[in-house]
Design a protein around this motif. Structure first.
Motif, mmCIF file in Angstrom:
data_model
loop_
_atom_site.group_PDB
_atom_site.id
_atom_site.type_symbol
_atom_site.label_atom_id
_atom_site.label_comp_id
_atom_site.label_asym_id
_atom_site.label_seq_id
_atom_site.Cartn_x
_atom_site.Cartn_y
_atom_site.Cartn_z
ATOM 1 N N LYS A 177 4.869 38.002 41.786
ATOM 2 C CA LYS A 177 5.312 37.688 43.140
ATOM 3 C C LYS A 177 6.269 36.512 43.202
ATOM 4 C CE LYS A 177 1.277 39.573 45.550
ATOM 5 N NZ LYS A 177 0.150 39.290 46.470
ATOM 6 N N GLY A 178 6.552 35.913 42.034
ATOM 7 C CA GLY A 178 7.462 34.783 42.018
ATOM 8 C C GLY A 178 6.868 33.494 42.541
ATOM 9 N N VAL A 179 5.536 33.445 42.642
ATOM 10 C CA VAL A 179 4.868 32.209 43.054
ATOM 11 C C VAL A 179 5.101 31.126 42.017
ATOM 12 C CG1 VAL A 179 2.620 31.154 43.548
ATOM 13 C CG2 VAL A 179 3.132 33.450 44.398
ATOM 14 N N ILE A 180 5.184 31.538 40.754
ATOM 15 C CA ILE A 180 5.496 30.625 39.663
ATOM 16 C C ILE A 180 6.668 31.185 38.869
ATOM 17 C CG2 ILE A 180 3.205 29.588 39.423
ATOM 18 C CD1 ILE A 180 2.565 31.595 37.237
ATOM 19 N N ASP A 181 7.415 30.295 38.220
ATOM 20 C CA ASP A 181 8.553 30.699 37.391
ATOM 21 C C ASP A 181 8.129 31.027 35.967
ATOM 22 O OD1 ASP A 181 10.709 30.167 39.381
ATOM 23 O OD2 ASP A 181 9.951 28.105 39.199
ATOM 24 N N GLY A 182 6.957 30.545 35.590
ATOM 25 C CA GLY A 182 6.483 30.787 34.241
ATOM 26 C C GLY A 182 5.073 30.269 34.092
ATOM 27 N N ALA A 183 4.545 30.433 32.896
ATOM 28 C CA ALA A 183 3.177 29.998 32.622
ATOM 29 C C ALA A 183 3.078 29.552 31.182
ATOM 30 C CB ALA A 183 2.186 31.134 32.879
ATOM 31 N N VAL A 184 2.176 28.612 30.943
ATOM 32 C CA VAL A 184 1.852 28.270 29.563
ATOM 33 C C VAL A 184 0.481 28.842 29.230
ATOM 34 C CG1 VAL A 184 3.323 26.236 29.372
ATOM 35 C CG2 VAL A 184 1.022 25.971 30.286
ATOM 36 N N VAL A 185 0.466 29.711 28.239
ATOM 37 C CA VAL A 185 -0.758 30.272 27.678
ATOM 38 C C VAL A 185 -0.484 30.558 26.206
ATOM 39 C CG1 VAL A 185 -1.546 31.368 29.833
ATOM 40 C CG2 VAL A 185 -0.145 32.674 28.237
ATOM 41 N N PRO A 186 -1.499 30.695 25.385
ATOM 42 C CA PRO A 186 -1.269 31.120 24.004
ATOM 43 C C PRO A 186 -0.947 32.616 23.970
ATOM 44 C CG PRO A 186 -3.606 30.932 24.422
ATOM 45 C CD PRO A 186 -2.922 30.428 25.658
ATOM 46 N N TYR A 187 -0.394 33.081 22.873
ATOM 47 C CA TYR A 187 -0.084 34.504 22.742
ATOM 48 C C TYR A 187 -1.340 35.378 22.858
ATOM 49 C CZ TYR A 187 4.815 33.936 21.301
ATOM 50 O OH TYR A 187 6.153 33.668 21.267
ATOM 51 N N GLU A 188 -2.460 34.838 22.491
ATOM 52 C CA GLU A 188 -3.720 35.595 22.538
ATOM 53 C C GLU A 188 -4.004 36.152 23.922
ATOM 54 O OE1 GLU A 188 -7.463 35.208 24.396
ATOM 55 O OE2 GLU A 188 -6.500 33.307 23.855
ATOM 56 N N VAL A 189 -3.553 35.450 24.968
ATOM 57 C CA VAL A 189 -3.821 35.862 26.349
ATOM 58 C C VAL A 189 -2.865 36.959 26.827
ATOM 59 C CG1 VAL A 189 -3.775 35.023 28.751
ATOM 60 C CG2 VAL A 189 -4.887 33.673 26.986
ATOM 61 N N VAL A 190 -1.730 37.119 26.151
ATOM 62 C CA VAL A 190 -0.665 38.015 26.624
ATOM 63 C C VAL A 190 -1.175 39.399 27.039
ATOM 64 C CG1 VAL A 190 1.377 39.300 25.857
ATOM 65 C CG2 VAL A 190 1.253 36.826 25.522
ATOM 66 N N PRO A 191 -1.920 40.110 26.194
ATOM 67 C CA PRO A 191 -2.339 41.461 26.599
ATOM 68 C C PRO A 191 -3.318 41.484 27.756
ATOM 69 C CG PRO A 191 -3.365 40.853 24.520
ATOM 70 C CD PRO A 191 -2.354 39.807 24.824
ATOM 71 N N SER A 192 -4.097 40.418 27.928
ATOM 72 C CA SER A 192 -5.101 40.396 28.989
ATOM 73 C C SER A 192 -4.468 40.434 30.372
ATOM 74 C CB SER A 192 -5.979 39.142 28.870
ATOM 75 O OG SER A 192 -6.650 39.112 27.647
ATOM 76 N N VAL A 193 -3.305 39.802 30.507
ATOM 77 C CA VAL A 193 -2.647 39.745 31.821
ATOM 78 C C VAL A 193 -1.278 40.411 31.796
ATOM 79 C CG1 VAL A 193 -3.889 37.725 32.635
ATOM 80 C CG2 VAL A 193 -1.847 37.401 31.275
ATOM 81 N N LYS A 194 -0.965 41.092 30.667
ATOM 82 C CA LYS A 194 0.275 41.869 30.547
ATOM 83 C C LYS A 194 1.522 41.015 30.838
ATOM 84 C CE LYS A 194 -1.754 46.407 31.415
ATOM 85 N NZ LYS A 194 -3.119 46.001 31.105
ATOM 86 N N ILE A 195 1.498 39.800 30.338
ATOM 87 C CA ILE A 195 2.618 38.889 30.565
ATOM 88 C C ILE A 195 3.930 39.461 30.040
ATOM 89 C CG2 ILE A 195 3.591 36.694 29.730
ATOM 90 C CD1 ILE A 195 0.981 35.375 30.247
ATOM 91 N N GLN A 196 3.853 40.167 28.918
ATOM 92 C CA GLN A 196 5.080 40.689 28.306
ATOM 93 C C GLN A 196 5.821 41.664 29.213
ATOM 94 O OE1 GLN A 196 2.094 41.779 27.664
ATOM 95 N NE2 GLN A 196 2.090 43.975 27.288
ATOM 96 N N GLU A 197 5.145 42.232 30.190
ATOM 97 C CA GLU A 197 5.779 43.179 31.110
ATOM 98 C C GLU A 197 6.408 42.482 32.316
ATOM 99 O OE1 GLU A 197 2.880 46.072 32.191
ATOM 100 O OE2 GLU A 197 2.426 46.641 30.120
ATOM 101 N N ILE A 198 6.131 41.201 32.495
ATOM 102 C CA ILE A 198 6.560 40.491 33.697
ATOM 103 C C ILE A 198 7.647 39.482 33.398
ATOM 104 C CG2 ILE A 198 5.751 39.153 35.690
ATOM 105 C CD1 ILE A 198 2.891 40.100 34.929
ATOM 106 N N VAL A 199 7.586 38.838 32.223
ATOM 107 C CA VAL A 199 8.564 37.802 31.881
ATOM 108 C C VAL A 199 9.575 38.336 30.871
ATOM 109 C CG1 VAL A 199 6.781 36.042 32.261
ATOM 110 C CG2 VAL A 199 7.288 36.810 29.929
#
Length: 346
Positions: A203-225
């Motif tokens: 929704k563009g509430v944030i421009d980015g996030a800091v998380v380790p790569y381990e979290v990527v699949p849990s929230v599907k970050i790779q599909e959004i950023v």
């Protein structure tokens, strides 16, 4: 006739006695295990479920888990610690940092550039809490304390290469100290637990996030950023988060001695280190999912500027815990010494 009747009575009495003992000897326990990530997350599949399988196996299936991922028992991630304390859940996995300011001594491990190896740092975190910080966890029975691998920037529209790139950007962070550090770097920090990150990015509430790569699949970050910015792997991580896997004290105390031994055998420093290693391995799996995007590494020379910007955060933590009656400088030095010792294999 008397002898037969007497024999029958004796056998019956013995049978009743054995029956009375059997429930105590074969007591079965089901532990309600609660956490905030999905069932398919690496935390669940590579740590929590294997731990549950192991205690079941070592107790001859007398002690099992019923795992409730994704906050299925209700509440929010910041409430998990109290759920373990109050008995809503028997065991929880969560971050001390989700309840800002409640675990100030633990926050030393979340200061900038403290962690370089998750296995060594997780062992050091366990040791530090046993030596200096038991009071913060007196309301629960600790099983594991650990950290995750290097924090990574995951950005929607542009990569992070220098401090200047962060100016004015809204960036999610997990803990109080990391939020303070992002502010010192020029970003606008936005505190939120991991499950809220995907929607906030979408929704563009944030421009980015800091998380380790381990979290990527849990929230599907790779599909959004589109961009992922790492820091030099030869340098300590610009941030990590502390985690706890803890049990309700009364539930532990009520276990029969042999089942307590099973829990004890699957707790402690060595296991904390193993879980840190699991999370490092999971980073590799998560990173594969970002291959279609653009990744850059922030080099050592630039990180010198980041360390300078982060020093006031470190000094501020020392002053804060000292004002609470602790020796902040000694605690910081002790945490660093414990990490260095485990890095050296001591």
């Amino acid at each position: 006739m008397f002898q037969i009747t007497f024999l029958h009575r004796a056998v019956a009495a013995l049978t009743l006695g054995v029956a009375a003992l059997a429930p105590a000897q074969a007591q079965e326990v089901t532990l309600k295990v609660h956490h905030f990530l999905p069932a398919g997350s690496y935390a669940n599949t590579q740590f929590i479920q294997p731990w549950c399988d192991k205690i079941a196996r070592e107790s001859a299936n007398r002690m099992k888990c019923q795992i409730y991922p994704s906050m299925q028992l209700g509440g929010t991630p910041p409430q998990l610690f109290d759920q373990a304390k109050d008995g809503v859940a028997d065991v929880v996995w969560t971050l001390p940092g989700y309840t800002a300011g409640r675990f100030p001594l633990t926050e030393v491990f979340e200061l900038p550039f403290m962690m370089q190896n998750p296995e060594a740092t997780s062992k050091a975190l366990w040791d530090y809490i046993q030596q200096f910080d038991q009071a913060e966890f007196k309301d629960v029975h600790p099983i594991v304390f650990h950290v995750h691998g290097d924090g990574v920037f995951h950005m929607r529209e542009k990569p992070i290469r220098t401090l200047a790139d962060l100016k004015g950007l809204k960036v999610r962070a997990p803990t109080r100290q990391t939020n303070r550090y992002l502010a010192a770097l020029g970003a606008t920090p936005v505190a939120m637990p991991v499950p809220a990150v995907s929607e906030a990015l979408s929704k563009g509430v944030i421009d980015g996030a800091v998380v380790p790569y381990e979290v990527v699949p849990s929230v599907k970050i790779q599909e959004i950023v589109k961009f992922h910015s790492e820091t030099d792997p030869a340098e300590p991580a610009f941030y990590t988060s502390a985690f706890m896997f803890v049990m309700n004290k009364a539930r532990y105390a009520a276990l029969p001695p042999d089942l307590k031994k099973v829990i004890d055998a699957n707790s402690g420093q060595a296991l904390s280190g193993q879980i840190g290693k699991v999370f490092l391995s999971a980073d590799g799996e998560g990173k594969k999912l970002t291959a279609k995007n653009t990744t850059n590494v922030i080099g050592r020379e630039e990180l010198a500027n980041w360390k300078k910007a982060g020093q006031p955060i470190v000094d501020g933590w020392v002053s804060e815990v000292t004002a609470k009656g602790h020796d902040g400088r000694k605690l910081l030095d002790s945490a660093r010494s414990l990490i260095a010792g485990h890095l050296a294999g001591k």
